[in-house]
Design a protein around this motif. Structure first.
Motif, PDB file in Angstrom:
ATOM      1  N   MET A 111      13.790  14.226  36.147  1.00  0.00           N
ATOM      2  CA  MET A 111      14.008  14.632  34.755  1.00  0.00           C
ATOM      3  C   MET A 111      15.495  14.868  34.521  1.00  0.00           C
ATOM      4  SD  MET A 111      12.454  17.894  32.670  1.00  0.00           S
ATOM      5  CE  MET A 111      13.299  19.073  33.729  1.00  0.00           C
ATOM      6  N   ALA A 112      16.012  14.295  33.449  1.00  0.00           N
ATOM      7  CA  ALA A 112      17.430  14.424  33.125  1.00  0.00           C
ATOM      8  C   ALA A 112      17.611  15.368  31.940  1.00  0.00           C
ATOM      9  CB  ALA A 112      18.009  13.054  32.796  1.00  0.00           C
ATOM     10  N   ARG A 113      18.850  15.841  31.780  1.00  0.00           N
ATOM     11  CA  ARG A 113      19.180  16.677  30.627  1.00  0.00           C
ATOM     12  C   ARG A 113      20.072  15.882  29.693  1.00  0.00           C
ATOM     13  NH1 ARG A 113      21.632  21.699  30.687  1.00  0.00           N
ATOM     14  NH2 ARG A 113      20.267  22.240  28.965  1.00  0.00           N
ATOM     15  N   ILE A 114      19.690  15.849  28.422  1.00  0.00           N
ATOM     16  CA  ILE A 114      20.342  14.989  27.441  1.00  0.00           C
ATOM     17  C   ILE A 114      20.843  15.821  26.274  1.00  0.00           C
ATOM     18  CG2 ILE A 114      19.962  13.092  25.810  1.00  0.00           C
ATOM     19  CD1 ILE A 114      17.868  12.063  27.901  1.00  0.00           C
ATOM     20  N   LEU A 115      22.053  15.505  25.813  1.00  0.00           N
ATOM     21  CA  LEU A 115      22.652  16.169  24.655  1.00  0.00           C
ATOM     22  C   LEU A 115      22.867  15.146  23.552  1.00  0.00           C
ATOM     23  CD1 LEU A 115      24.061  18.616  23.293  1.00  0.00           C
ATOM     24  CD2 LEU A 115      26.183  17.889  24.435  1.00  0.00           C
ATOM     25  N   VAL A 116      22.414  15.474  22.344  1.00  0.00           N
ATOM     26  CA  VAL A 116      22.587  14.600  21.184  1.00  0.00           C
ATOM     27  C   VAL A 116      23.574  15.266  20.231  1.00  0.00           C
ATOM     28  CG1 VAL A 116      21.457  13.353  19.318  1.00  0.00           C
ATOM     29  CG2 VAL A 116      20.182  13.871  21.415  1.00  0.00           C
ATOM     30  N   ILE A 117      24.731  14.625  19.994  1.00  0.00           N
ATOM     31  CA  ILE A 117      25.735  15.154  19.067  1.00  0.00           C
ATOM     32  C   ILE A 117      25.752  14.256  17.832  1.00  0.00           C
ATOM     33  CG2 ILE A 117      28.137  15.856  18.763  1.00  0.00           C
ATOM     34  CD1 ILE A 117      28.419  16.012  21.780  1.00  0.00           C
ATOM     35  N   ASP A 118      25.103  14.700  16.772  1.00  0.00           N
ATOM     36  CA  ASP A 118      24.975  13.908  15.544  1.00  0.00           C
ATOM     37  C   ASP A 118      24.758  14.853  14.373  1.00  0.00           C
ATOM     38  OD1 ASP A 118      24.045  12.073  13.458  1.00  0.00           O
ATOM     39  OD2 ASP A 118      23.807  10.630  15.083  1.00  0.00           O
ATOM     40  N   ASP A 119      25.483  14.620  13.267  1.00  0.00           N
ATOM     41  CA  ASP A 119      25.370  15.518  12.120  1.00  0.00           C
ATOM     42  C   ASP A 119      24.192  15.169  11.211  1.00  0.00           C
ATOM     43  OD1 ASP A 119      26.603  13.154  11.337  1.00  0.00           O
ATOM     44  OD2 ASP A 119      27.662  14.103   9.677  1.00  0.00           O
ATOM     45  N   ASP A 120      23.484  14.094  11.519  1.00  0.00           N
ATOM     46  CA  ASP A 120      22.278  13.729  10.761  1.00  0.00           C
ATOM     47  C   ASP A 120      21.077  14.363  11.469  1.00  0.00           C
ATOM     48  OD1 ASP A 120      20.006  12.533   9.672  1.00  0.00           O
ATOM     49  OD2 ASP A 120      21.046  10.653   9.268  1.00  0.00           O
ATOM     50  N   PRO A 121      20.485  15.416  10.889  1.00  0.00           N
ATOM     51  CA  PRO A 121      19.382  16.117  11.576  1.00  0.00           C
ATOM     52  C   PRO A 121      18.201  15.210  11.913  1.00  0.00           C
ATOM     53  CG  PRO A 121      20.132  17.365   9.654  1.00  0.00           C
ATOM     54  CD  PRO A 121      20.778  16.018   9.578  1.00  0.00           C
ATOM     55  N   MET A 122      17.913  14.240  11.045  1.00  0.00           N
ATOM     56  CA  MET A 122      16.777  13.341  11.296  1.00  0.00           C
ATOM     57  C   MET A 122      17.037  12.462  12.517  1.00  0.00           C
ATOM     58  SD  MET A 122      15.607  12.184   7.464  1.00  0.00           S
ATOM     59  CE  MET A 122      14.328  11.141   8.151  1.00  0.00           C
ATOM     60  N   ILE A 123      18.255  11.909  12.601  1.00  0.00           N
ATOM     61  CA  ILE A 123      18.611  11.057  13.742  1.00  0.00           C
ATOM     62  C   ILE A 123      18.611  11.879  15.029  1.00  0.00           C
ATOM     63  CG2 ILE A 123      20.453   9.701  14.796  1.00  0.00           C
ATOM     64  CD1 ILE A 123      19.128   8.195  12.584  1.00  0.00           C
TER      65      ILE A 123
END
Length: 471
Positions: free
Chosen positions: A1-13
């Motif tokens: 299992m990996a740890r993933i970070l999502v940096i995006d200002d679109d909450p839906m994306i």
């Protein structure tokens, strides 16, 4: 299992990528701004970051080196709605794993995720245990670590190497380090500065000449290519090699054989080629200024050295190393740096890269004379001026971003009071744990008055208003 970070200002994306990652069995977090994302990357142990380019507080692409230099050195997948071939090239050259354009399909994104994590696992297992002698190259940023991994591979084989990077990034230093760590280290490292080759005798310099081959050739002379026999031929700034000589050198590269000027016999030279350039050879090839067949031969292994502005974390180490050498050379006790010295250093873009940084430390060392500490005032004036301009620009930007509060006093006061009421009532209920009686006692309000304020501000109390008893 990996740890993933999502940096995006679109909450839906961001939520879509988060849920997709979780469906694949990974942990995922989201951040809506660059500042929040960098803070999470600094404190969290992430394997992969999905990074948007255009964020409210800056460019994700510009911050790519910062994310890569965080403690976990995550792989980065750029996700953007703005298709840009130059941006895609910059992202890949900067070490991004992939460049995905919105709108994307779930399958394409999950494929990119899986492959990036597979690569990361393989990289962990296949770390080279070889001790690589750096030969004075300083830096442990993520970008430099990638370069060292390639350098280790290059030192273990005899393939041609192309080292790219801006002026002052240390291309010759990297070439020498590869030679020093290879099985050819006991042989010559021959440097050819292609930008300084004299046009009228360039072939003679490279391939040598026989006695009487031209006016002034009073004796035979061995060329640089032959001097590199068994060792390394380093062609510095190969983008400046004349087109006619590129064709002649291509044959030498293919066969490792050549003829001296005025000679009739072929001469062999078992050299290993390392070339370097600060120019874009692909663009030169499109413009007809560089041979495509030579370019294909050169780039068996490509090491792209990052500019210093993309590896700010290495500035302090390089400065300390340079200062230590200066103190040792002048037989002086080691000096120290003041905090403002590095504050000034890190705001500067260093167009001259490592070479300029070393010269700046040398200038500060001389300016400080016998003082035990180097301060920012000891740095060259143009760097200090840049610091002042940077501070003024930042102050103006902050001032421009400050909301303008001009209008009718009565309207502004009403808005401020409304905002205060909502915040106060929310905090009050939270403090009282939803207990209306306790809230009334804390606020010094009657029950009808508190209910009226809650209703006015559309805040649910969690208790029916007609109840007679309070817990």
């Amino acid at each position: 299992m990996a740890r993933i970070l999502v940096i995006d200002d679109d909450p839906m994306i961001a939520e879509l990528i988060k849920k997709m990652s979780q469906r694949l069995g990974h942990e995922a977090e989201t951040a809506g701004t660059l500042c929040e994302g960098l803070r999470s990357a600094e404190t969290g142990d992430f394997d992969l970051v999905f990074l948007d380019i255009q964020l409210p507080d800056g460019s994700g692409l510009d911050s790519l080196p910062k994310i890569q230099s965080t403690p976990s050195s995550p792989e980065v997948v750029i996700v953007t709605a703005y298709s840009d071939a130059d941006g895609a090239e910059l992202a890949i050259r900067s070490g991004a794993w992939d460049y995905v354009e919105k709108p994307f399909t779930s399958s394409s994104l999950s494929l990119s995720l899986s492959r990036a994590l597979q690569y990361r696992e393989a990289k962990k297992k296949d770390r080279f245990p070889v001790a690589f002698v750096r030969n004075g190259i300083i830096g442990d940023s993520a970008a430099m670590k990638s370069c060292f991994e390639l350098a280790v591979q290059a030192a273990a084989c005899n393939l041609n190497i192309l080292i790219t990077g801006e002026t002052g990034t240390g291309k010759e230093l990297m070439a020498r380090a590869i030679h020093l760590n290879s099985d050819r280290s006991a042989k010559n490292f021959v440097v050819v500065d292609c930008a300084a080759l004299p046009e009228n005798i360039v072939e003679s310099v490279l391939f040598g000449h026989e006695k009487g081959a031209f006016t002034g050739a009073d004796r035979s002379r061995e060329g640089l290519v032959k001097q590199a026999d068994g060792g390394v031929l380093f062609l510095d700034e190969i983008g400046d090699l004349p087109l006619n000589l590129q064709k002649a050198f291509l044959r030498v590269l293919q066969d490792r054989k050549f003829r001296a000027v005025g000679g009739s016999r072929e001469i062999s030279s078992d050299f290993r080629l390392i070339a370097a350039t600060n120019r874009n050879l692909e663009e030169m090839e499109k413009e007809g200024k560089f041979r495509s067949d030579l370019l294909f031969r050169l780039r068996s292994i490509v090491i792209d050295l990052p500019p210093l502005r993309n590896r700010h974390g290495d500035i302090k180490d390089i400065a300390f190393h340079s200062l230590a050498k200066l103190c040792e050379r002048h037989d002086m006790p080691m000096k120290s740096f003041s905090p403002d010295f590095f504050e000034t250093m890190t705001t500067y873009d260093w167009p001259g890269n490592v070479r300029e940084l070393i010269h700046a430390v040398e200038r500060a060392f001389v300016a400080a004379q016998n003082e035990p500490t180097l301060f920012s005032k000891h740095l060259p004036p143009h760097i200090r001026v840049h610091m002042v301009r940077h501070s003024l620009r930042s102050a103006r930007a902050d001032e421009q971003q400050r909301p303008v509060k001009v209008g009718k006093f009565k309207d502004l006061r009403t808005m401020a009071m409304s905002r205060f009421e909502r915040e106060y009532l929310s905090d009050l209920l939270e403090l009282a744990g939803g207990n209306i009686l306790q809230a009334c006692q804390i606020a010094g309000l009657s029950r009808p008055r508190l209910y009226a304020l809650l209703q006015k501000n559309r805040i649910r109390s969690g208790e029916p208003q007609n109840q007679n008893k309070f817990s």
